[in-house]
Design an enzyme around this catalytic site. Structure first.
Site, PDB file in Angstrom:
ATOM      1  N   ARG A 250       0.786  -1.242   0.000  1.00 24.01           N
ATOM      2  CA  ARG A 250       0.000   0.000   0.000  1.00 24.01           C
ATOM      3  C   ARG A 250       0.820   1.294   0.000  1.00 24.01           C
ATOM      4  O   ARG A 250       0.237   2.382  -0.050  1.00 24.01           O
ATOM      5  CB  ARG A 250      -0.987   0.049   1.179  1.00 24.01           C
ATOM      6  CG  ARG A 250      -2.267  -0.681   0.913  1.00 24.01           C
ATOM      7  CD  ARG A 250      -3.448  -0.071   1.643  1.00 24.01           C
ATOM      8  NE  ARG A 250      -3.352  -0.070   3.082  1.00 24.01           N
ATOM      9  CZ  ARG A 250      -4.327   0.363   3.888  1.00 24.01           C
ATOM     10  NH1 ARG A 250      -5.468   0.810   3.379  1.00 24.01           N
ATOM     11  NH2 ARG A 250      -4.170   0.346   5.189  1.00 24.01           N
ATOM     12  N   ASP A 251       2.140   1.196   0.076  1.00 26.52           N
ATOM     13  CA  ASP A 251       2.919   2.450   0.059  1.00 26.52           C
ATOM     14  C   ASP A 251       4.262   2.247  -0.639  1.00 26.52           C
ATOM     15  O   ASP A 251       5.310   2.686  -0.156  1.00 26.52           O
ATOM     16  CB  ASP A 251       3.129   2.964   1.481  1.00 26.52           C
ATOM     17  CG  ASP A 251       3.531   4.438   1.513  1.00 26.52           C
ATOM     18  OD1 ASP A 251       3.224   5.156   0.541  1.00 26.52           O
ATOM     19  OD2 ASP A 251       4.130   4.876   2.516  1.00 26.52           O
ATOM     20  N   ILE A 252       4.233   1.563  -1.786  1.00 23.38           N
ATOM     21  CA  ILE A 252       5.461   1.391  -2.565  1.00 23.38           C
ATOM     22  C   ILE A 252       5.854   2.751  -3.157  1.00 23.38           C
ATOM     23  O   ILE A 252       5.075   3.398  -3.857  1.00 23.38           O
ATOM     24  CB  ILE A 252       5.251   0.363  -3.695  1.00 23.38           C
ATOM     25  CG1 ILE A 252       5.036  -1.037  -3.094  1.00 23.38           C
ATOM     26  CG2 ILE A 252       6.430   0.358  -4.670  1.00 23.38           C
ATOM     27  CD1 ILE A 252       6.238  -1.609  -2.381  1.00 23.38           C
TER      28      ILE A 252
ATOM     29  N   THR B  19       0.807   7.106  -0.543  1.00 22.50           N
ATOM     30  CA  THR B  19       1.381   8.416  -0.863  1.00 22.50           C
ATOM     31  C   THR B  19       0.813   8.894  -2.192  1.00 22.50           C
ATOM     32  O   THR B  19       0.860   8.165  -3.187  1.00 22.50           O
ATOM     33  CB  THR B  19       2.919   8.329  -0.923  1.00 22.50           C
ATOM     34  OG1 THR B  19       3.397   7.827   0.336  1.00 22.50           O
ATOM     35  CG2 THR B  19       3.530   9.700  -1.180  1.00 22.50           C
TER      36      THR B  19
END
Length: 403
Positions: free
Chosen positions: A36-38, A79
């Site tokens: 969920r936040d690569i 992000t």
């Protein structure tokens, strides 16, 4: 701050993809994980540039009792400029949401800039991804590639290049572009991404890259003149290759090799085709010896006795030419004769190469010299030269005897 080569960038991309593949795969003792936040800030690099996915604070475990591939979330996490637009709109989280974010990271790696760079945000508040999509459709995406990669693809005065191979670049961009598709259904699976990136690396290494030697990196290439294409070998001298040997600089190695090849032309000496000499770039272009170096064939059972004898005679003729000094030419003592410094063309003709350590002196000087530092390769170096620092032409003969 660091100019990573195209091969290094590809390997980083493959490492990230392998990490995602592990996270997304259900195993007997582990549940699937969606990160969920690569983003590039969540990719850490080891001392050898190996990439590791980090920061799992926003990650979601896929419920073990849920067969569907979609997780319905109550709130959006991630992000902004890396965020899957369909997830942001529908709250439907899938593995391909990570794929979208990874696609943005891929283009960061290719462009050398962050997805939220101010000049991207000025053009589009969602950052890099929509700009990539627009440029891709207009056919102007190549203009966004990292200028350092274009420097790596330095023109050698003809059409020969080192740097990103055309097929490698095309394959990478294609798979990365698929990753940032607006809809989840049109994005590739992580296995497809790995396959595409691996294929791109194969194109790069097998088509251009030959090997990393003692003084630089060798590439295959082509040059064009008089409307004809000729295959060549390109050596890009690298300061990194000299870090463990302070006796010579990379500039010295380049200048010595260039000097010898420019002044000494003979059938059994590798031919000089061209060169590049700038402050931070030293390149020599050689004639193509299509069969590569002699050391590759020593244990080949099809390598006949007649072929071996002819190669020995070729090397001897090359050394005779170097040692006798033709009219107006210096005597050359090679100082590093070994099987890897003998190249073979398509007809098995042998050609001596690797003159970075050579010593040259006028023909009217006394042959015997005292050298401050012994140079050469272990196993081939004349023991008398090694013990006394006294170099003669016969030191080359010792090395040739080993060969």
């Amino acid at each position: 701050m660091v100019n990573l080569t195209w091969v290094q960038r590809l390997k980083v991309c493959i490492d990230i993809a392998n990490g995602l593949n592990y996270l997304h795969t259900t195993m007997e003792d582990k549940r699937r994980i969606i990160h969920r936040d690569i983003k590039s800030a969540n990719i850490l690099l080891g001392k050898n540039w190996e990439a590791k996915v980090a920061d799992f604070g926003l990650s979601k475990f896929h419920p073990t009792n849920q067969q569907e591939s979609t997780i319905n979330t109550n709130h959006i996490a991630g992000t902004y400029v890396y965020l899957d637009p369909e997830y942001a709109k529908t709250f439907h989280l899938k593995k391909v949401s990570d794929i979208y974010s990874f696609g943005v990271v891929l283009f960061e790696i290719f462009t050398g800039t962050l997805a939220y760079d101010s000049h991207y945000i000025k053009e589009n508040e969602k950052g890099l991804a929509p700009i990539i999509r627009r440029r891709f459709k207009k056919g102007t995406l190549k203009e966004m590639l990292d200028p350092k990669l274009m420097e790596e693809a330095y023109e050698l005065g003809f059409t020969g290049k080192v740097g990103p191979d055309h097929d490698s670049l095309k394959t990478c961009v294609k798979i990365a572009y698929q990753c940032i598709a607006k809809t989840q259904a049109h994005r590739p699976r992580i296995e497809e991404v790995i396959a595409g990136l691996t294929k791109a690396l194969h194109f790069q290494i097998s088509d251009k890259y030959i090997t990393r030697g003692g003084s630089g990196i060798l590439y295959n290439g082509k040059i064009q003149y008089h409307n004809r294409h000729s295959k060549v070998v390109v050596k890009r001298f690298s300061p990194d290759c000299y870090l463990n040997d302070t006796r010579f600089s990379w500039e010295h190695g380049f200048l010595k090799e260039f000097e010898v090849l420019f002044k000494h032309k003979q059938d059994n000496i590798i031919g000089l085709v061209g060169y590049c000499k700038e402050i931070n770039e030293k390149i020599i272009v050689y004639e193509n010896a299509s069969k590569g170096s002699l050391d590759r064939y020593l244990d080949d059972t099809s390598f006949s006795w007649t072929q071996r004898l002819k190669i020995c005679i070729d090397i001897a003729n090359g050394l005779k030419f170097l040692h006798e000094g033709d009219t107006g030419q210096d005597v050359v003592v090679h100082r590093d004769i070994k099987s890897s410094n003998v190249l073979l063309n398509k007809d098995w003709k042998a050609k001596i190469c690797g003159f970075e350590l050579a010593l040259t002196y006028p023909t009217n000087e006394v042959i015997k010299h005292v050298i401050d530092h012994v140079v050469g390769s272990p196993g081939y170096c004349d023991p008398l030269y090694w013990e006394t620092n006294i170099l003669t032409k016969e030191s080359d003969m010792y090395s040739f005897g080993v060969v």
